[in-house]
Design a protein around this motif. Sequence first.
Motif, short mmCIF file in Angstrom:
data_model
loop_
_atom_site.label_atom_id
_atom_site.label_comp_id
_atom_site.label_asym_id
_atom_site.label_seq_id
_atom_site.Cartn_x
_atom_site.Cartn_y
_atom_site.Cartn_z
N UNK A 72 36.91 36.65 27.80
CA UNK A 72 36.03 37.14 26.74
C UNK A 72 36.53 36.79 25.34
N UNK A 73 37.83 36.78 25.14
CA UNK A 73 38.38 36.49 23.81
C UNK A 73 37.92 35.14 23.29
N UNK A 74 38.02 34.11 24.12
CA UNK A 74 37.61 32.78 23.69
C UNK A 74 36.20 32.42 24.10
N UNK A 75 35.90 32.52 25.38
CA UNK A 75 34.61 32.09 25.92
C UNK A 75 33.44 32.85 25.32
N UNK A 76 33.62 34.15 25.10
CA UNK A 76 32.55 34.98 24.54
C UNK A 76 32.75 35.29 23.06
N UNK A 77 33.74 34.65 22.42
CA UNK A 77 33.97 34.78 20.98
C UNK A 77 34.27 36.22 20.55
N UNK A 78 34.96 36.96 21.43
CA UNK A 78 35.36 38.35 21.11
C UNK A 78 36.79 38.31 20.56
N UNK A 79 36.98 37.61 19.44
CA UNK A 79 38.32 37.13 19.10
C UNK A 79 38.95 37.75 17.87
N UNK A 80 38.61 38.98 17.54
CA UNK A 80 39.34 39.62 16.45
C UNK A 80 40.81 39.77 16.81
N UNK A 81 41.04 40.21 18.02
CA UNK A 81 42.39 40.33 18.57
C UNK A 81 42.33 40.05 20.05
N UNK A 82 43.48 39.70 20.61
CA UNK A 82 43.62 39.68 22.05
C UNK A 82 43.90 41.11 22.52
N UNK A 83 43.59 41.37 23.77
CA UNK A 83 43.96 42.66 24.34
C UNK A 83 45.46 42.89 24.19
N UNK A 84 46.24 41.86 24.38
CA UNK A 84 47.69 41.97 24.31
C UNK A 84 48.19 42.27 22.90
N UNK A 85 47.30 42.29 21.92
CA UNK A 85 47.66 42.63 20.54
C UNK A 85 47.23 44.05 20.16
N UNK A 86 46.70 44.80 21.14
CA UNK A 86 46.29 46.18 20.90
C UNK A 86 47.22 47.08 21.72
N UNK A 87 48.19 47.72 21.08
CA UNK A 87 49.28 48.36 21.82
C UNK A 87 48.85 49.35 22.89
N UNK A 88 47.97 50.30 22.56
CA UNK A 88 47.60 51.31 23.55
C UNK A 88 46.76 50.73 24.67
N UNK A 89 45.75 49.94 24.32
CA UNK A 89 44.87 49.36 25.34
C UNK A 89 45.63 48.40 26.24
N UNK A 90 46.53 47.63 25.69
CA UNK A 90 47.29 46.68 26.48
C UNK A 90 48.23 47.41 27.44
N UNK A 91 48.89 48.46 26.96
CA UNK A 91 49.76 49.23 27.84
C UNK A 91 48.95 49.94 28.92
#
Length: 360
Positions: A259-278
Amino acid sequence: MTSASRPAADHSSDPGFSTRGSYVTGGEEFTRDTNYIEDRITRHGTSGTKGEPGWPVEPGRYRLIAARACPWANRTVIVRRLLGLEDAISLGQPGPTHDSRSWTFDLDPGGVDPVLGIERIQDAYFRRFPGYPRGITVPAIVDVPSGAVVTNNFPQITLDFSTEWTAFHRPGAPVLYPAHLRAEIDEVNKRVFTEVNNGVYRCGFAGSQDAYDAAYTRLWTALDWLEERLTGQRYLVGDTITEADVRLFTTLVRFDAVYHGHFKCNRQKLSEMPALWAYARDLFQTPGFGDTIDFVQIKQHYYIVHEDINPTGIVPQGPDLSGWLTAHGRESLEGRPFGDGTAPGPVRSGEEVTAGHGAG
């Protein structure tokens, strides 16, 4: 051609769109048709539609058809495994790519489902509704004796697994839809569906800049809300895993890979959101979640099937998946994954993710 006059995208090859009856309104905003076959399988067998008799809970009678690539189908595989329904409901898994007609059983010997004896899930729909005009979708539950589809109402399927199939749950099965939390779970699920599960598609298939900008804002508003909510609590509702966590997880696990690239949901990666990524890693490392995820099939589905977004059909090599297995630290928050229950056992033989297709 300006974005305002851009024609509606043709998603005829994608079950998330035309095969779900979804479309781009006026060439701009993606809209998902949520009309499904609403029959239910219940312990009393009293929920048929249009005057038909209902479908009774009966172990061995039904087959769940759920492609690993599809996030909506992935939910049903997770819940079936968490509750231990493998002996009661068999599982058929189509491959990740398909044509405009429907998902196919190309991963099975001879390209035929070994239980239903069909090449396409479309055959089960047509067995019950000749010329069925709506979405040929997964997940779907098929009545094995007749070979006819029973339901494709994916939000209800998992709820019924929790509430109608209790006699066949494994010992120690978690309570995924506890009565005292249902109102809150339903409220959270509604927002997660409209803004996140469906929100990524609204971004990816927007037909104009304005439609995309609006969808992007809605998605990230919801993700920021989830980031805040999950900073102080381990699970979405209550202190154990519930239906709400299952529904969010299947979107999060696809976020950086697709979704980050293919769907242009690219404000941040999931891995850049501390709580959601954990939170996502916590679930991924919980039996029943990450062991259902096939990243290769996920990427093949989106990047090959969505020809209007990715006309070359090139599937990216990345991202690096090793992070999914790193420590998440969520144990410090109050919460017990399975409540008073226990973790499911090993994945059923024949249902394992192909070696090399997961994160480890």
